[in-house]
Design an enzyme around this catalytic site. Structure first.
Site, PDB file in Angstrom:
ATOM      1  N   ASP A 828     -10.240 -10.506  17.005  1.00  0.00           N
ATOM      2  CA  ASP A 828     -11.012  -9.577  17.816  1.00  0.00           C
ATOM      3  C   ASP A 828     -12.084 -10.363  18.549  1.00  0.00           C
ATOM      4  O   ASP A 828     -12.807 -11.170  17.942  1.00  0.00           O
ATOM      5  CB  ASP A 828     -11.651  -8.519  16.919  1.00  0.00           C
ATOM      6  N   LEU A 829     -12.136 -10.216  19.898  1.00  0.00           N
ATOM      7  CA  LEU A 829     -13.117 -10.942  20.699  1.00  0.00           C
ATOM      8  C   LEU A 829     -14.507 -10.388  20.430  1.00  0.00           C
ATOM      9  O   LEU A 829     -14.721  -9.166  20.385  1.00  0.00           O
ATOM     10  CB  LEU A 829     -12.775 -10.821  22.180  1.00  0.00           C
ATOM     11  N   ASP A 871      -9.421  -5.614  23.206  1.00  0.00           N
ATOM     12  CA  ASP A 871      -9.715  -7.031  22.939  1.00  0.00           C
ATOM     13  C   ASP A 871      -9.171  -7.454  21.579  1.00  0.00           C
ATOM     14  O   ASP A 871      -9.666  -8.396  20.968  1.00  0.00           O
ATOM     15  CB  ASP A 871     -11.217  -7.281  23.021  1.00  0.00           C
TER      16      ASP A 871
END
Length: 957
Positions: A828-829, A871
């Protein structure tokens, strides 16, 4: 009673008596008035005639009118009349209508009048024809005789000169008034037939020979009769008012109708009667008269147009204007003296045998109540009257009030709906809420008290509406709980098991070996057989001939006919068939009749009470003709012109529409005439309608015959249909030469087309094969694109969640067999939302694309990298089977983000958090392994982001 009360009561009685005397013996007949609404635009009627077809012709001061039972059609200047002041009318033996006018003579030719020269210029006062078709035209100073020629023209010549008053043809001979005498033309010379037999000199304006052979003469002031077989005229002027213009008309029954300034005079034998505006006439000054073929009486009324008597004089009526206390009549009884007892919504009125009001009673002078619902005779010529509010008043045979009984006597219903004196001389009282009977028999000087009658099987409260007594002395009651019979000892209840359609009954009658009942609701009437017919039930409704299913009262007359009061008039049943219907169109004062307001007098008169007054029916001494209505076509209009009924036009296809009007020449029931029509050649079925016209539009080519018949309310229909025959030519494209040319052309074109088709077939085949190949390639490419859309992320070209899920499932299936471990990374960004908010979605998309490239560059081709959405990314490491290898991959991923991601003229700082789960250590199913990795990802974000975590909180940096 106090003296003041006695005085008030006496004054009320005197006032009612004065009102009765003021009305005298007034009674009325019903008339229909015709005027501008029906198309009779001029109301000064000068003459009336009926032709052989049945049309009624009316001459006025400004136009000639023809009536067809629906509307008047005017004939004026546009129809050929040079002068529209019509003085006389006559039909020639050949059926042609002639009109005598202020400006001369005219006859009808087709639909137009043509002027006829009768040898004398100016006014024609009248015209008559003898059986040979010879015309006699009366003008102010003589008579002109016209002999018909073979070509239809007439040769006229004056035969009599002098002051001519009347002119007529009697027994084929010309009779006329001349210089104060009545003359007869014999051998070409006039001879006196008046003065020589006692007729005084006068201005004799009208002459008539009645059906009995009596000769009548009328002047403005006198009426004389020369009876058949008698030698001298007799003065019959007594009772005949004067007139400005003498008119006479005699019918086939010997009645003579005489016009006057004060009304219409009818002479029947030695009896003379006058009908004026007080008797229902539209006006008093009566002019020309006519009795048509249905024996309806027509006459002109000065300034009021044309009038027709409704019915044949069998009905006369009384209303409040004629002396009744109220026009709503609820009860009627005639006594042995011919006196009539009438109960209304305003009280009781007693009329003598001539219809003159004798006495009136209301609550103000002792009547139990003002609404009288029932009247019954007592055993001593006396009468009992039931009222609402509830009460019973006792009168002697002379109409004097003896006593009144109310609730204190034991009658506790809301009104006395029906009364009866039974064989034991006990008085029965019916009402809403109870049935009551006097405790003792009726007798002089006895004061009555009443007891409620309890009827087994009929729970209280019930409505008891009508009671009668049969010949055996049994009491029959129509109630809301069925039909009840009391034989003096026990009760029997008739209901649905005995054949009744409903239990709530309105009325009961006895006759023809049966008991007849009507219903409170609209169910019609039922007959329950008695004696040999016991158990047989017959129902009657509108489908069986009733004019309405609402039957209020029933009574048998002296001839055994059953009379019914309904909300649509009166029906009469004779020998099992509906004999006749009477309504306001046939002389009844009002169509909506009332309950129990039906009585048959000892002389056979039938009395009917309605919401608008009371009517008496007295059957005529002669039979009333039942005439089938003749039917005529009044107009036939095409697209371009109007056709005569005898034409047989051939219409072009472009004018294939017709509008046809027709009429049934029955005036007695002009609003009730129905029609049946059909168009042979189009539809053989008969269509029934009340309309007087039909429109045929866009008919196909062919030959047609339109037919129509008229049907009167009794079911009699025209003996001969009115018809119109016409043909519609085919359109040019439907002609034989056009069809043949089309067939030849179609054959040639077919031959050419076949050859061209063979040549084109090969080219078509090649083109089709090429198109199939191209289409197949397009479908394959479309399939590939659809598959890509379904399994890959459009932005990053990475597998999407769907494909990732399938790959995950396949790997688990493979890993279980040899138990090969693999790792699941959820990535996960960090701070991705901040980048979107700060730099926009284009920057976010650039980060996602670069992230996908970095991940694919770090892992092996056999591993699976996917974008799950937003994301969030996932990696399946199939070749990393130990923790050290997995962590090494995670370190490379974290390091790849250290330098940031370039976007346009800046570098975006991005990090990521990684959650790690190992199969089978952290989960053996897809759900459990994914959950373990998700928990680890959450822990990585919670711990500080930009790091990775193993499940069970193993962490690394």
């Amino acid at each position: 009673m106090t003296r003041a009360a006695s005085v008030r009561k006496a004054m009320c009685g005197m006032l009612l008596a004065l009102l009765a005397l003021a009305h005298g013996g007034a009674q009325r007949q019903l008339f229909r008035q015709y005027g501008q609404t029906e198309g009779l635009s001029n109301l000064n009627v000068r003459c009336i005639a009926q032709d052989h077809t049945g049309y009624l012709w009316v001459g006025t001061d400004n136009g000639l009118f023809r009536y067809d039972g629906g509307t008047f059609q005017i004939f004026g200047h546009a129809e050929g009349l040079a002068n529209t002041e019509i003085i006389g009318l006559a039909e020639a033996p050949n059926g042609v209508i002639w009109a005598a006018t202020q400006g001369g003579l005219a006859r009808l030719s087709g639909k137009r009048f043509v002027t006829v020269d009768f040898g004398v210029p100016g006014e024609a006062d009248g015209i008559v024809f003898d059986p040979a078709g010879v015309a006699y035209v009366k003008y102010p100073k003589g008579i002109s005789r016209g002999v018909p020629g073979k070509d239809g023209s007439f040769a006229f010549k004056t035969i009599v000169s002098g002051d001519i008053q009347a002119i007529t043809v009697l027994n084929g001979d010309l009779v006329f008034g001349l210089n104060g005498d009545v003359m007869h033309m014999a051998g070409g010379m006039p001879q006196s037939v008046g003065a020589s037999v006692g007729l005084p000199s006068d201005h004799w304006e009208a002459l008539s020979l009645d059906s009995l052979g009596n000769l009548w003469a009328r002047s403005p002031t006198r009426l004389f009769e020369l009876a058949r077989g008698q030698a001298r005229f007799v003065d019959r002027s007594i009772g005949v008012p004067h007139t400005n213009e003498g008119r006479l008309f005699s019918d086939r029954h010997g009645r003579v109708f005489v016009s006057s300034l004060l009304g219409l005079v009818i002479v029947e034998g030695n009896h003379v009667s006058l009908i004026d505006s007080a008797h229902g006439l539209p006006g008093d000054y009566v002019g020309p008269m006519l009795v048509d073929r249905e024996e309806s009486l027509w006459f002109g009324v000065d300034g009021a147009g044309l009038a027709r008597r409704l019915g044949h004089g069998e009905w006369v009526s009384w209303t409040r204007e004629d002396g009744l206390l109220n026009s709503s009549v609820w009860a009627i009884r005639t006594d042995a003296l011919g006196q009539l007892w009438v109960g209304t919504s305003g009280g009781l009125t007693i009329l003598d045998a001539q219809g003159k009001v004798m006495r009136s009673w209301t609550s103000h002078n002792g009547l139990a109540g003002d609404r009288v619902y029932s009247i019954t005779p007592g055993p001593a010529g006396d009468f009992y009257v039931g009222t609402g509010p509830v009460g019973v008043s006792h009168f002697d045979g002379h109409g004097r009030l003896l006593r009144t009984y109310g609730e204190d006597s034991g009658i506790t219903a809301d009104q006395a709906s029906s009364l009866l004196v039974d064989g034991e001389k006990r008085l029965w009282v019916m009402g809403n809420g109870g049935c009551f009977r006097s405790r003792t028999a009726l007798g002089a000087g006895r004061t009555l008290t009443f007891e409620r009658v309890e009827i087994p099987g009929i729970p209280a409260p019930r409505s008891f509406r009508h009671v009668i007594l049969d010949k055996a002395g049994d009491v029959w009651i129509a109630s809301s709980g069925g039909l009840l019979r009391f034989d003096g000892k026990s009760w029997k209840v008739f209901g649905s098991e005995e054949g009744l359609k409903a239990l709530d009954l309105a009325a009961v009658a006895m006759g023809r070996n049966a008991i007849w009942v009507s219903y409170r609701d609209a169910f019609g009437m039922s007959k329950l057989g008695l004696g040999p017919d016991a158990g047989k039930v017959t129902h009657y409704t509108m489908q069986d001939g009733l004019s309405s299913n609402e039957v209020y009262a029933m009574a048998f007359d002296l001839s055994g006919r059953l009379w019914l009061n309904t909300d649509a008039g009166v029906d009469v049943l004779e020998e099992g068939r509906w004999w006749r219907h009477y309504g306001s169109q046939k002389g009844l004062i009002w169509d909506d009749t009332n309950s129990r307001a039906l009585d048959v007098s000892p002389r056979g008169d039938v009395w009917v009470g309605t919401s608008g007054g009371m009517s008496r029916f007295r059957r005529a001494d002669y039979p009333i003709p039942e005439v089938a209505p003749p039917v005529v076509l009044t107009s036939v209009r095409g697209v371009a012109r109007e056709w005569q009924t005898g034409d047989r036009p051939v219409l072009p296809y472009s004018q294939r529409s017709l509008y046809i009007r027709y009429a049934g020449l029955s005036f007695e029931a002009e609003r009730e005439v129905r029609f049946r029509y059909r168009l042979n050649g189009y539809d053989q079925a008969w269509n029934e309608t009340n309309e007087r016209s039909v429109h045929f539009a866009a008919l196909p080519a062919g030959h047609y015959v339109f037919q129509v018949v008229a049907v009167n309310p009794s079911g009699l229909q025209s003996a001969t249909p009115a018809s119109f025959e016409f043909t519609i030519r085919p359109a040019w494209w439907q002609s034989w030469w056009f069809v043949a040319s089309c067939l030849l052309l179609a054959g040639f074109l077919g031959y050419v087309f076949w050859h061209l088709r063979v040549r084109a077939f090969l080219a078509q085949k090649e083109l089709l094969e090429r198109q199939v190949a191209e289409r197949t390639a397009q479908l394959r490419e479309s399939h590939r694109q659809l598959e890509e859309i379904a399994y890959f992320d459009i932005l990053t070209s990475l597998p999407n969640r769907r494909m990732f899920t399938e790959e995950f499932r396949k790997r688990l299936a493979m890993a279980r067999r040899p138990s090969e471990p693999f790792a699941l990374l959820l990535i996960d960004l960090d701070h991705f939302k901040q980048i979107n908010d700060t730099y926009g979605h284009n920057a976010g998309d650039a980060v996602l694309v670069e992230t996908s490239c970095l991940l694919r560059g770090i892992v092996r081709e056999s591993d699976c990298v996917a974008r799950l959405g937003g994301d969030e990314f996932a990696v399946l490491l199939f070749t990393a089977q130990d923790p050290e290898t997995v962590e090494s991959v995670c370190h490379r991923i974290l390091d790849s983000f250290a330098g940031g991601i370039p976007f346009e003229n800046t570098t975006l700082s991005v990090g990521c958090s990684i959650g790690i789960a190992m199969y089978p250590e952290h989960g053996e199913t897809q759900e459990s392994l994914y959950k373990s990795a998700d928990v680890a990802l959450y822990e990585a974000k919670r711990t500080g982001r930009n790091l990775f975590c193993w499940h069970r909180y193993q962490t690394g940096d």
